[in-house]
Design a protein around this motif. Structure first.
Motif, PDB file in Angstrom:
ATOM      1  N   MET A 227     -45.782 -27.821   7.210  1.00 27.17           N
ATOM      2  CA  MET A 227     -44.909 -28.616   8.052  1.00 27.17           C
ATOM      3  C   MET A 227     -43.735 -29.136   7.242  1.00 27.17           C
ATOM      4  O   MET A 227     -43.865 -29.475   6.082  1.00 27.17           O
ATOM      5  CB  MET A 227     -45.677 -29.778   8.658  1.00 27.17           C
ATOM      6  N   ALA A 228     -42.613 -29.172   7.895  1.00 30.35           N
ATOM      7  CA  ALA A 228     -41.387 -29.578   7.225  1.00 30.35           C
ATOM      8  C   ALA A 228     -41.418 -31.076   6.949  1.00 30.35           C
ATOM      9  O   ALA A 228     -42.193 -31.807   7.539  1.00 30.35           O
ATOM     10  CB  ALA A 228     -40.207 -29.218   8.106  1.00 30.35           C
ATOM     11  N   GLY A 229     -40.589 -31.521   6.027  1.00 30.56           N
ATOM     12  CA  GLY A 229     -40.714 -32.881   5.513  1.00 30.56           C
ATOM     13  C   GLY A 229     -39.606 -33.827   5.920  1.00 30.56           C
ATOM     14  O   GLY A 229     -39.167 -34.625   5.095  1.00 30.56           O
ATOM     15  N   ASN A 230     -39.185 -33.766   7.163  1.00 29.95           N
ATOM     16  CA  ASN A 230     -38.063 -34.599   7.568  1.00 29.95           C
ATOM     17  C   ASN A 230     -38.449 -35.866   8.319  1.00 29.95           C
ATOM     18  O   ASN A 230     -37.593 -36.518   8.904  1.00 29.95           O
ATOM     19  CB  ASN A 230     -37.080 -33.742   8.381  1.00 29.95           C
ATOM     20  N   SER A 231     -39.724 -36.195   8.283  1.00 30.36           N
ATOM     21  CA  SER A 231     -40.189 -37.429   8.915  1.00 30.36           C
ATOM     22  C   SER A 231     -40.769 -38.359   7.863  1.00 30.36           C
ATOM     23  O   SER A 231     -41.295 -37.911   6.853  1.00 30.36           O
ATOM     24  CB  SER A 231     -41.271 -37.132   9.955  1.00 30.36           C
ATOM     25  N   PHE A 232     -40.681 -39.650   8.126  1.00 34.19           N
ATOM     26  CA  PHE A 232     -41.241 -40.648   7.217  1.00 34.19           C
ATOM     27  C   PHE A 232     -41.872 -41.768   8.034  1.00 34.19           C
ATOM     28  O   PHE A 232     -41.264 -42.278   8.970  1.00 34.19           O
ATOM     29  CB  PHE A 232     -40.150 -41.220   6.300  1.00 34.19           C
ATOM     30  N   GLY A 233     -43.078 -42.155   7.635  1.00 32.41           N
ATOM     31  CA  GLY A 233     -43.769 -43.237   8.333  1.00 32.41           C
ATOM     32  C   GLY A 233     -44.820 -42.694   9.283  1.00 32.41           C
ATOM     33  O   GLY A 233     -44.767 -41.522   9.683  1.00 32.41           O
ATOM     34  N   GLU A 234     -45.773 -43.557   9.621  1.00 34.24           N
ATOM     35  CA  GLU A 234     -46.861 -43.129  10.497  1.00 34.24           C
ATOM     36  C   GLU A 234     -46.743 -43.770  11.872  1.00 34.24           C
ATOM     37  O   GLU A 234     -46.905 -43.109  12.881  1.00 34.24           O
ATOM     38  CB  GLU A 234     -48.208 -43.515   9.862  1.00 34.24           C
ATOM     39  N   ILE A 235     -46.475 -45.065  11.900  1.00 36.40           N
ATOM     40  CA  ILE A 235     -46.348 -45.759  13.191  1.00 36.40           C
ATOM     41  C   ILE A 235     -44.861 -45.979  13.462  1.00 36.40           C
ATOM     42  O   ILE A 235     -44.341 -45.532  14.461  1.00 36.40           O
ATOM     43  CB  ILE A 235     -47.073 -47.127  13.169  1.00 36.40           C
TER      44      ILE A 235
ATOM     45  N   VAL B   7     -33.468 -33.471  21.393  1.00 28.61           N
ATOM     46  CA  VAL B   7     -34.688 -33.047  20.724  1.00 28.61           C
ATOM     47  C   VAL B   7     -34.374 -32.671  19.287  1.00 28.61           C
ATOM     48  O   VAL B   7     -33.274 -32.205  18.991  1.00 28.61           O
ATOM     49  CB  VAL B   7     -35.312 -31.837  21.470  1.00 28.61           C
ATOM     50  N   ILE B   8     -35.307 -32.956  18.416  1.00 34.10           N
ATOM     51  CA  ILE B   8     -35.255 -32.418  17.061  1.00 34.10           C
ATOM     52  C   ILE B   8     -36.409 -31.445  16.922  1.00 34.10           C
ATOM     53  O   ILE B   8     -37.543 -31.776  17.270  1.00 34.10           O
ATOM     54  CB  ILE B   8     -35.429 -33.518  15.988  1.00 34.10           C
ATOM     55  N   ILE B   9     -36.109 -30.275  16.419  1.00 36.98           N
ATOM     56  CA  ILE B   9     -37.165 -29.325  16.048  1.00 36.98           C
ATOM     57  C   ILE B   9     -37.267 -29.365  14.536  1.00 36.98           C
ATOM     58  O   ILE B   9     -36.305 -29.042  13.836  1.00 36.98           O
ATOM     59  CB  ILE B   9     -36.822 -27.887  16.473  1.00 36.98           C
ATOM     60  N   ASP B  10     -38.409 -29.776  14.023  1.00 36.07           N
ATOM     61  CA  ASP B  10     -38.597 -29.742  12.575  1.00 36.07           C
ATOM     62  C   ASP B  10     -39.712 -28.747  12.281  1.00 36.07           C
ATOM     63  O   ASP B  10     -40.830 -28.882  12.806  1.00 36.07           O
ATOM     64  CB  ASP B  10     -38.971 -31.130  12.026  1.00 36.07           C
ATOM     65  N   GLY B  11     -39.414 -27.738  11.495  1.00 38.81           N
ATOM     66  CA  GLY B  11     -40.458 -26.783  11.139  1.00 38.81           C
ATOM     67  C   GLY B  11     -40.214 -25.377  11.636  1.00 38.81           C
ATOM     68  O   GLY B  11     -41.079 -24.520  11.493  1.00 38.81           O
ATOM     69  N   CYS B  12     -39.034 -25.129  12.208  1.00 38.38           N
ATOM     70  CA  CYS B  12     -38.716 -23.743  12.563  1.00 38.38           C
ATOM     71  C   CYS B  12     -38.374 -23.002  11.269  1.00 38.38           C
ATOM     72  O   CYS B  12     -37.519 -23.437  10.510  1.00 38.38           O
ATOM     73  CB  CYS B  12     -37.535 -23.703  13.531  1.00 38.38           C
ATOM     74  N   PRO B  13     -39.030 -21.889  10.988  1.00 37.41           N
ATOM     75  CA  PRO B  13     -38.747 -21.165   9.747  1.00 37.41           C
ATOM     76  C   PRO B  13     -37.269 -20.764   9.655  1.00 37.41           C
ATOM     77  O   PRO B  13     -36.610 -20.570  10.681  1.00 37.41           O
ATOM     78  CB  PRO B  13     -39.632 -19.912   9.854  1.00 37.41           C
TER      79      PRO B  13
ATOM     80  N   VAL C  46     -36.548 -33.613   3.436  1.00 37.98           N
ATOM     81  CA  VAL C  46     -35.967 -34.571   2.540  1.00 37.98           C
ATOM     82  C   VAL C  46     -36.956 -35.646   2.089  1.00 37.98           C
ATOM     83  O   VAL C  46     -36.703 -36.309   1.090  1.00 37.98           O
ATOM     84  CB  VAL C  46     -34.750 -35.255   3.210  1.00 37.98           C
ATOM     85  N   PHE C  47     -38.076 -35.803   2.797  1.00 40.68           N
ATOM     86  CA  PHE C  47     -38.987 -36.876   2.388  1.00 40.68           C
ATOM     87  C   PHE C  47     -40.142 -36.372   1.522  1.00 40.68           C
ATOM     88  O   PHE C  47     -40.561 -37.063   0.601  1.00 40.68           O
ATOM     89  CB  PHE C  47     -39.526 -37.634   3.614  1.00 40.68           C
ATOM     90  N   ASP C  48     -40.645 -35.194   1.842  1.00 41.94           N
ATOM     91  CA  ASP C  48     -41.796 -34.689   1.107  1.00 41.94           C
ATOM     92  C   ASP C  48     -41.345 -33.814  -0.054  1.00 41.94           C
ATOM     93  O   ASP C  48     -41.854 -32.700  -0.259  1.00 41.94           O
ATOM     94  CB  ASP C  48     -42.735 -33.936   2.061  1.00 41.94           C
ATOM     95  N   LYS C  49     -40.391 -34.339  -0.786  1.00 46.58           N
ATOM     96  CA  LYS C  49     -39.955 -33.648  -1.994  1.00 46.58           C
ATOM     97  C   LYS C  49     -41.158 -33.492  -2.918  1.00 46.58           C
ATOM     98  O   LYS C  49     -42.066 -34.338  -2.912  1.00 46.58           O
ATOM     99  CB  LYS C  49     -38.846 -34.454  -2.661  1.00 46.58           C
TER     100      LYS C  49
END
Lengths: 360, 360, 360, 360
Positions: free
Chosen positions: A1-9, C25-31, B225-228
């Protein structure tokens, strides 16, 4: 999974490339009913934006934002808050020369190899411009934190070898914004500014430290064993462009102390609050905030883009030469201050909400 | 949400208290078809277990594990791998004296306040004993990494003021296990051991540094950008008990360099691989591995449990005195080495699998 | 945590209220590396948009989208793809009458109670207008699926009591778009259209079924035990506004069969592929796709907004009367077809990528 | 990522194969301070366990559990609760005959293809035996729900063509456990039992329906737009072995109604509570609970294992014949009742905690 999110809640997802159409962020998970001061969001963006002084990049971006959703009649609705910042000053031709070359210590080579494609304009997604979206989101997080009386103050404590030799508790944090380098000690600030100007004249760059203090944190934030408060703080800081190290409380220096020196002795104060006499723990014990001030340092390397010719290779592996063009910061530190605060605010907002389920 | 899971694809969840029935871990997301050498798992647990030398805690735990699921006919099945380690030497009465008191710089106070309840026996969930579950899980992660020729080597590079003054590239990493302090330089190791024995005699404790090197990492691991890559590494390390700081590549020292000194120049080697001449980047650029060695340091504070009387408060806020009993480490460093490797292995396994979706 | 994201690897987050500034919408994780046909995105939005025929709502929305990030030189970059659709025809005054009242079987009461606030304009976030963002994201997912030769076809199979009495395998799925109700059987379509017009004349609404067929799915998609392929499909469908039920394969009707009748017998076909003679399993066994056609039905209730006076209560609990105003669909079914396809595409794209880690 | 976890805040991860060492579950995210009645856990496991009557499988499993962590002095600690159930009656040799063959409508073929390996003993991970772990976890969730006065009651409402023709509100839910088929209507229960015995005599199996009612749910549970309460309920139910369909409230039958008939009219009752006169909505509006009873149906197919010879293929694609051996259920329905309740409890516990962050 891509890493463009931060935080859980309190969760943010950022998007946007340096020279694309727009940057932006979605905040999903901000509780409903929070009054939002939109002027404050702009104020925070202004602290980060380019061109604000002669020791930072001269790129001209108004960094004006537009809220697309999630706020109605001045209040959060419990629905996703989307916020965008259009890119204006996109001098993409400044980057044509590195379309096929890899700038030293930049992300050009790793992005090209990882993804097989690359938006070479201004570093694309790897540009620190992305942090504008974080600052915007954090301006909302900060308003949530203000509601709970939590304050965050970051400042520049070192530029190159110029170091602020004072502890955070002995400086006046309200003076950080008084000078362009964002060091609350005027004398040290002057030396830092001088050094940066010198470096800039050489077409070079320099690193340094940002220190940060958080006051008013309730006991209980942090989710062991992996999402310890300082572990999430550390990750947050290390996700900032050019960050190379993180330490909290006694940090690296504490390694040479003995337990008998380093332990923070508990006592009960006049308000019947349990406190510690010293605070080597940096306000965090067992990964959970203990009510004392949280403080930490973030190390930043010298920015990779320099105005000097450097040897490199192109995407075919052939030798080439690259020279920085465009408008760049000689020192990331002054603009890193609001970004460090932003990431701290996001960690706090998230853990504040996560902690609501620790008890029955 | 609670914080007992780590990783996104190769995901572990640990459980267990220091003096409860058992510790354990579930690994969900290990690909099917990996041959598992169970003897290697025990070997890794033995490197971490108490009682292995006279400079570590004398608690007697065999730390024998049992695999409950996920492996059939010697191979992973793509189903969750559950693994437990029963606690044996549970001298809970050693802890009756701190049932209602808060040990300085321990997690007693923060757990009690956050959760409203607390398993006071040996620190309960906050005990470093929990890391046995991490080491067990990582022994499987390491076998996955070995399949892809990735090697991880950690070692003690500092105890108190005794510092290994050599770069990782100039020491023989195969010698780390040759002495009980796990410093690959025999002479420095002797000094460290001597210091720890002295500290122990005083009923005191001391901190230090673990360094770690990872070789054979392909280009492309890390999810900006977050899960570097270094952000996830940093979080992993900071989640280890007693960790106070993290730096990678040039780290804190790099802050005083200029960009022109610090930039890593690309070149193409004889195997037509793109490499860098120096490696201040620590093998990571833009948050993505660049194929060079990854190296980093983790700072550990002196352990909080000392064999000396200390002033404190009880849960009602009344003044009291606590003295360490039971069997404790005078220095966390030797046993931290396999734990640092374990967390590095978990980060690598996870990012290796995450990277499978970077391209079409 | 809030619920505005869907998917684990191919992950979307939608935002926007019915009468706010924009949806998106944001799509995060499209190859990275997928060529994107933007005209196709518009085409899909047009299939869902209001005003396309006289049996759907007459709200006028061009539903034109703007891509803000993630696509460069026609290709996905492995970075988040952000896409927005501005709201144009916001007749918010149509809703002033329900500012303080709760429309029967709408989300007014539950939103107001859950969040303490409510964007009453057009249902705010609870409006089916939100599904435009899903369709836009799915238009990208469908292009990813097309790359792997997976096709999705949904159609209306029931409106009120008018039922298409033919199995999916006996109708020509290419004819679905030939009529405004999106039933591939012309004769049945005519009856459905007639019924909807009648219902509309009465100021009333009617429910029905959408059926969906997916062809070309490789063996192996689905992640037991919780994220079984049909469980994720079911959740996806049930998340669509007005959905009340989901069944796949033999579904509810299969409950009366005996195992000896219901079991799908395996055989090997001429291409040496293992197939089943019947397909009561609906292409999914043990939660994992088996290579046969996947097919399922989604039940939709009659839309709650009717052009008739109904008794209700206001936010203070006082009795009141509400009558639907504005422009509404008498029947959700025709416009639900592209939405069902969209959610199926999102589930498929996500599981396609998730399955890349099932094996070593 | 693998699919062995369920829930976001109250999160479970199950592990274990049918004939492996043990089954088990970790609950991460149960708030601290909940008193746990361990006898109740056994009671729930006993409702699900094999061998409890002559219409279910005669496999002999005591299904005794052991708690490994997370509960101390009778209370949850806010730390992960681990619970295991050892497998005892592992007649693995019953399965040697299907080591290389694929049983019709089982998961043998899909697991073998997806993972490249397969634990053929008793279906391995795909066995419904895994649901014991869910029931154990849910026995803790139910104690959390009881604290908030939420009750869940499931029952068998159909076996083959024998249907309970009464609405849930007209049957006495306290009588469900009075007979072995778990239908609260004695007369219908007798007919169902008779049918199952007949089916069993034929070496065949039969499907049916489980209905479930949840009372006492506060207004506000559910997280639109994707994690609507009924969407998560639907996924939960569809994740149960042999489930083929889900409907809530008016469900599939509601598709033929008009909005004017189907809308639930609000009124204020004597306790000043806002209620609805009818409840076609099934207690959920806009994906959020509205305080009325939640009710739904789950369709189960006839179990695939029959005691009759069936044609099939082996792993090389060659034709073969398989006949069910071992001890199997002729009808999944009676034992599905506690499983349906368990999954409902897990959804409720999770959403109850998630909802704590909807407001400031």
């Amino acid at each position: 999974m891509a890493g463009n999110s931060f935080g859980e809640i309190f969760k943010i997802t950022t998007f946007g490339e340096s020279h694309g159409v727009a940057l932006g962020v979605i905040i999903d998970g901000c509780p409903a009913g929070l009054e939002i001061d939109t002027a404050f969001i702009q104020q925070e963006l202004d602290r980060r934006k380019p061109g604000q002084s002669n020791i930072v990049t001269q790129r001209k971006e108004a960094d004006e934002f537009e809220i697309l959703s999630g706020i109605f009649e001045g209040k959060t609705q419990g629905t996703p808050i989307a916020l965008i910042i259009r890119n204006e000053d996109q001098k993409s031709k400044d980057y044509a020369h590195i379309k096929d070359s890899f700038r030293p210590s930049h992300a050009d080579f790793t992005y090209e190899t990882k993804y097989g494609v690359r938006d070479y304009r201004g570093g694309g997604r790897s540009s620190a411009r992305e942090t504008a979206a974080r600052v915007a989101a954090a301006a909302i997080a900060k308003q949530l934190l203000a509601h709970f009386n939590i304050q965050i103050n970051a400042y520049v404590s070192q530029v190159g070898v110029i170091k602020l030799e004072k502890d955070y508790s002995t400086v006046d944090l309200s003076k950080t914004e008084d000078n362009i380098v964002r060091c609350p000690d005027a004398e040290t600030a002057d030396k830092m500014i001088e050094l940066i100007k010198e470096i800039k004249k050489d077409g070079d760059t320099i690193g340094g430290l940002v220190s940060c203090v958080i006051k008013g944190v309730p006991v209980g934030l942090g989710e062991p064993v992996f999402d310890k408060f300082h572990a999430d703080l550390g990750k947050a800081m290390l996700s900032i462009n050019a960050a190379k190290g993180f330490e909290y409380g006694s940090g690296f220096a504490g390694t040479t102390l003995r337990g008998s020196e380093h332990n923070d002795i508990f006592y009960t104060d006049e308000q019947n609050q349990i406190k510690t006499k010293t605070n080597y723990s940096g306000g965090i014990q067992g990964g959970i905030s203990n009510g004392m001030d949280i403080y930490f340092n973030v190390a930043f390397k010298p920015i990779a883009t320099i105005m000097q010719a450097q040897s490199s290779v192109d995407k075919h592996g052939n030798e080439t030469e690259v020279t920085g063009r465009g408008r760049h910061d000689p020192c990331v530190l002054p603009r890193a201050v609001p970004i460090v605060e932003a990431m701290a605010a996001l960690v706090l907002a998230d853990h504040l909400l996560r902690n609501r389920n620790s008890k029955l």
